[in-house]
Scaffold this active site. Sequence first.
Site, PDB file in Angstrom:
ATOM      1  CG  ASP A  13      -1.726   1.244   1.322  1.00 61.95           C
ATOM      2  OD1 ASP A  13      -2.358   1.591   0.538  1.00 61.95           O
ATOM      3  OD2 ASP A  13      -1.783   1.891   2.567  1.00 61.95           O
ATOM      4  CB  SER A  14      -0.015   4.883  -0.652  1.00 62.75           C
ATOM      5  OG  SER A  14      -1.157   4.789   0.139  1.00 62.75           O
ATOM      6  CG  HIS A 189      -6.533   5.677   5.137  1.00 67.25           C
ATOM      7  ND1 HIS A 189      -5.704   5.208   4.021  1.00 67.25           N
ATOM      8  CD2 HIS A 189      -5.359   6.091   6.023  1.00 67.25           C
ATOM      9  CE1 HIS A 189      -4.334   5.468   4.295  1.00 67.25           C
ATOM     10  NE2 HIS A 189      -4.361   6.076   5.267  1.00 67.25           N
TER      11      HIS A 189
HETATM   12  N1  DGL Z   1      -4.210   3.648   0.176  1.00 66.63           N
HETATM   13  C1  DGL Z   1      -4.920   4.618  -0.678  1.00 66.63           C
HETATM   14  C2  DGL Z   1      -6.183   4.009  -1.412  1.00 66.63           C
HETATM   15  O1  DGL Z   1      -6.411   3.111  -0.957  1.00 66.63           O
HETATM   16  C3  DGL Z   1      -5.271   5.832   0.219  1.00 66.63           C
HETATM   17  C4  DGL Z   1      -3.976   6.659   0.627  1.00 66.63           C
HETATM   18  C5  DGL Z   1      -3.151   7.359  -0.398  1.00 66.63           C
HETATM   19  O2  DGL Z   1      -4.123   8.393  -0.953  1.00 66.63           O
HETATM   20  O3  DGL Z   1      -2.127   7.045  -0.728  1.00 66.63           O
HETATM   21  O4  DGL Z   1      -6.424   4.599  -2.324  1.00 66.63           O
END
Ligand code: DGL
Length: 274
Positions: A13-14, A189
């Site tokens: 993930d980011s 999130h």
């Molecule tokens: N993990 C990202 C998503 O599910 C959200 C956080 C981000 O913008 O990196 O889109």
Amino acid sequence: MNEKREAPIGVFDSGVGGLTVAREIMRNLPTERIVYFGDTARVPYGNKSRESVLRFSRQIVRFLQTEQVKAIVVACNTASAYALDTIQQELTIPIIGVVKPGARVAAEATRNKRIGVIGTAGTIGTNIYTDYIKKINPEITVLGKACPLFVPLVEEGWLKDPVTVEVASRYLKDLQDQEIDTLVLGCTHYPLLRSMIGEIMGESVTLVNPAYETALSLKRLLEERELNRPKPKEEEEFPYRFYVSDLAEKFTEFANFILPYDVSMTQKIDIEKY
Ligand code: DGL
């Protein structure tokens, strides 16, 4: 015995958001090992271009392959929207994202054929949920709403704060007016805001958490390919490993707040090397 069964699953993930997906994998596939990577140096992905998110995702996939993973879960809606299709064609191991499982369940859940999707500006801008849902049933109307302030509010830990309630009420007003009966939490999130979103939308709206559905899809995929790991004879001490591109300690703290597992250490790596 297929040795590959013993290999871990790569999850990325980011940043911390994908931990909500890792959590569902831990709960629903308790015998599997996991290598998690959170790109905490380059978060958020939600307001970056497709090219950047694709480049980041390719680097992470290369890193995860050095960890000998048997399958990869893109535990980020934005990366699933921008990069999954391309990377799928470049890999020999299976890779799945969070969008398709979420879309499928939403299409099954709606009764009045009106579905709302909330996510980052990137995910909503691609219309990817709309496209998948309409492929399943063209009669369904899909209404997307970008909620860019949710990610920083969750990362600040303001899960029940009046400020977050106010922001959520404003974002969700449009969708309430559109009489949706199903709402996809299309960002990793957002499951952490589930109870508040549920209260605002009311009991008549079914909330879909793609993280849970993704874990079930992963389970089916591993079984079909005979890659699922049998129950180990002895309980393992460290079945899960965590890596980030920055701020390892902060990540460990957040991970311990989210996961049903005691994360003792997160390792920082230089993802630009991959
Ligand atoms: N993990 C990202 C998503 O599910 C959200 C956080 C981000 O913008 O990196 O889109």
